[in-house]
Design an enzyme around this catalytic site. Sequence first.
Site, short mmCIF file in Angstrom:
data_model
loop_
_atom_site.label_atom_id
_atom_site.label_comp_id
_atom_site.label_asym_id
_atom_site.label_seq_id
_atom_site.Cartn_x
_atom_site.Cartn_y
_atom_site.Cartn_z
N GLY A 4 0.85 -1.18 0.00
CA GLY A 4 0.00 0.00 0.00
C GLY A 4 0.88 1.22 0.00
CB SER A 5 1.98 3.40 2.73
OG SER A 5 0.68 3.86 3.08
CG LEU A 45 -27.07 19.44 12.23
CD1 LEU A 45 -25.98 20.49 12.02
CD2 LEU A 45 -27.25 18.64 10.95
N GLY A 85 -28.77 15.29 17.81
CA GLY A 85 -29.44 14.05 17.39
C GLY A 85 -29.77 14.04 15.91
CD GLU A 135 -5.33 10.10 -4.94
OE1 GLU A 135 -4.56 11.02 -5.20
OE2 GLU A 135 -6.43 9.93 -5.51
CB SER A 142 -2.79 11.52 8.32
OG SER A 142 -4.01 12.04 7.83
#
Lengths: 256, 379, 321
Positions: free
Chosen positions: B131-132, B338, B340, B363, B366
């Site tokens: 992956g990375s 917001l 509930g 992509e 972090s």
Amino acid sequence: MKIVTCIKQTFDTEAKITIENGKVSDQGVNLIVNPYDEFAVEESIRLKEKNGGEVVVVSVGNDKTQEALRYCLAMGADRAVLIQDPALENGDNHSAAVALAKLLADMEYDLIFCGKEAVDDGAAQVPSRLAEKLDLPQANVITSFELGDGQATVTREIDGGTETLEVQLPAVFSAQKGLNEVRYPSLPGIMKAKRKELKVVSLADLGLSAEDVAPKAELVQAELPPPRKAGRVLKGEVEEVVAELVKLLQEEAKVI
Amino acid sequence: MDFSYTDEERMMLQMTRDFAEKTVKPLAAEVDKNHMYPRQTVAKMAELGLMGVTVPPEYEGAGMSNVCYSIAIEELSRHCAATGVIVSVNNSLACEPVKLFGNEEQKKKYLADMASGRKLGCLGLTEPNAGSDAANLATTAVLDGNEWVINGRKIFITNGNEADYCILIAQTDKSKGHRGICAFIVDLDNPGFQVGTLEDKLGIRGTSTAELVFEDCRIPRENLLGELGKGFRIALTTLDGGRIGIASQALGIARAAIEDATAYAKERVQFGKPIANLQAIQWMLADLTTEYEAARLLTHRAAYLKDQGQPYAKEAAMAKLMASEVAMKATTKGIQILGGYGYTTDYPMERYFRDAKITEIYEGTSEIMRLVIASNILK
Amino acid sequence: MSIVVFAEQRGGTLRKITYEVVSEGKRLAAAAGDSLKVLLAGSDVAGLAEELKKFGADEIAVANDAALADYTTDAYAAVLAAYIQQENPGLVLLGHSAIGKDLAPRVAARLDAGLVSDCIDVKFADGDYAFVHPIYAGKAIATYKVNSAVKMATLRPNVFPVEENAGAGSVVDFSTEIPAPRTKVLEVKQQGGDRPELTEADIICSGGRGLGNPDGFQLIEQLADILGAAVGSSRAAVDAGWRDHQFQVGQTGKVVSPNLYIACGISGAIQHLAGMGSSKCIIGINKDPEANIFNVADYGIEGDLYKVVPALIEKLKEVKG
């Protein structure tokens, strides 16, 4: 086929209106091409695409108005002319119509399109005033347009219905929602718009004086309407609420 | 320094905002709920030129700047992050490597096809064990006469189920490590290719996230993209650019959360007044807006540097890191504001929240962003 | 000085707006100490002059000509402009109707007169008129003065009260040269059956996105029929293709000010409020307690419109016997 399309830059219809010194403030307001004028631009471009020719967008305004004209160029209009002059800053519909008529008098055109009204002052005067100054027939609030030989057949909205008109050309037409579906400027269109001609002309360039365009109607003051107070929300079982509502309408509001 | 928009940036903003509001927004909930690929929207976006924003006009692109591209992705993602990433993948991960590394024939055919929107592209990089760590690839390409024979599996490929072309990263010589990696353009209309498992995901559910299976998939020798052994470089360069797209997507999600939460706070009355009057709410909105603006400046600066032909890898990583974390924070706080209602599917806030999470992952996570930034600082 | 009012008729029937404009003309004439003159134009319309007498005009000029059978801009503008030139009035009033909107600016341009469109109030003080006109679709109210010798205004329908008045009511003929019109009316289609026209209606029942589907308008129509109301629609319902644009109420639709406006399943977006905010009484029916319509409604009902509206229809049937 040569088509001239008149547009106005207006506040976004969602803009919140604030008043400063008795005038509507334009601080922080998003500006757009008047929505009805977009229908006019769209119809003009469609007619050009079908029949060939040129679409020239014209406007009366200030530096910012160039953005609105560029947007129309990105949609597909060929060139633009902006009438800009300090003497027009506090102009009324008369002022705009006189200036536009003088500009158009020296242009070639087969058709002139406008929006049926601007969403800012909602006056619906410029198309008819322009037609009068150019001594052309007019057809306002049209929802369909069909080009014929030396004439056009249009449908226009009238109170409670529609009317089909045959109009001798050249003529002034004002567009209503429903005339067409307005395209978005494509990305290549946006890139091409940069290179299209946008000419700025002053009153002097048109051979007009400040006096010629002096407004006939002058704003004394603008103010916000008194806020409408929220009434009451009726609560309970549907039958009870409905009975209460009908009673209120009869006895309190006295509207039925 | 000039922070004002150019004419084309302003028109791009106006057009995409309007388009997103009228065309993307009405479908967004359905796209998410039914895992619906927004095929008609993609066709409309192709007509407008959004599938090849920075591709030169000679290859049927719009020839616009990366700043314009960033604006477009943000506006689309403001209402539907799935729609945003479909466009971002085609532009950044499929068109861009062909534009940068392709030869004239490849650009005329493949780049023009993807930039015009006739064909959709994807990037085949990630594998179960790579992956990375992109260097550890198991997919192989072996030259056999005038054809490359590809074998292997790619996973988590955005647009994988709909894509016509894949920019595939594969190993041609394991012994050479990084230098044994090559990039290829694969026309997926090939008997040696099939779509494998489709992932069921937390967010961006309107996009496919697919497994690509290559079994003796034979492609023409000339479909090698760039030089032999330069595939790793191509993949990294592609991902650098892609981060501007994902940062922009994250900005769109963050703004959606902030705008919706702000509107709600002004309307929602508790204790006799709108909750917007409460300092607890005000501070949340102030922080979020500040962080969103900061992330946007970072993103536009990375795009600007790319437009200027200057190094931008660090800036793109910083932009993606910050924008994705702002998106996550803004949607978390958005639900909080917001209350509930934010937790229910009656409001789109919970969708923004689910969509935001992926921007911290794909992509480059972090953590990888911090690695990239640190290695640039410390080199 | 005099005040001239253009009396609008279509198909030989005076429009409701005409009574409103003549009534306001009479009030202003009384305030300014002017005489009131009414121009009635059409073909075979002489009989309508009798009807107009009730509203206190000093003189009713009738331009009766076969060339005025259909409304055409060219023919009507010629007649109105010639009449204004003959009378040289200080003020000319028309309705802000389809005809008034088309005719007034054309004539104003011919006479280089200032025109204020869509007035909701006209005041006379210190020898001058002040014209009050909502701008930005009612989000602001502007007051204008007009500096031309002839001042013109169009008046918003359904705002000015109709009032009968005594007046000399002498009827005179008026004729002028009518040019051959450059437009030809091929067909006129009236829609909406027996229901009143939106801008003229005393009561309007409107439906929005909350109806859920186009068939929901059948329910709105049933309610409208009991009340003798017009049927309107929000932009959302028009954009969804449920209703034709000519029924749209709002900033990019019709501006209405009925006595009673019933909004069913309409959230109350600012663009919609701009079109109906001046209604005298507003009822909002919506299942969303947060709907903005409740911020402007005199009476709100929070609930499913498919339960509330049928119950309301039943109750109204009962009340109306």
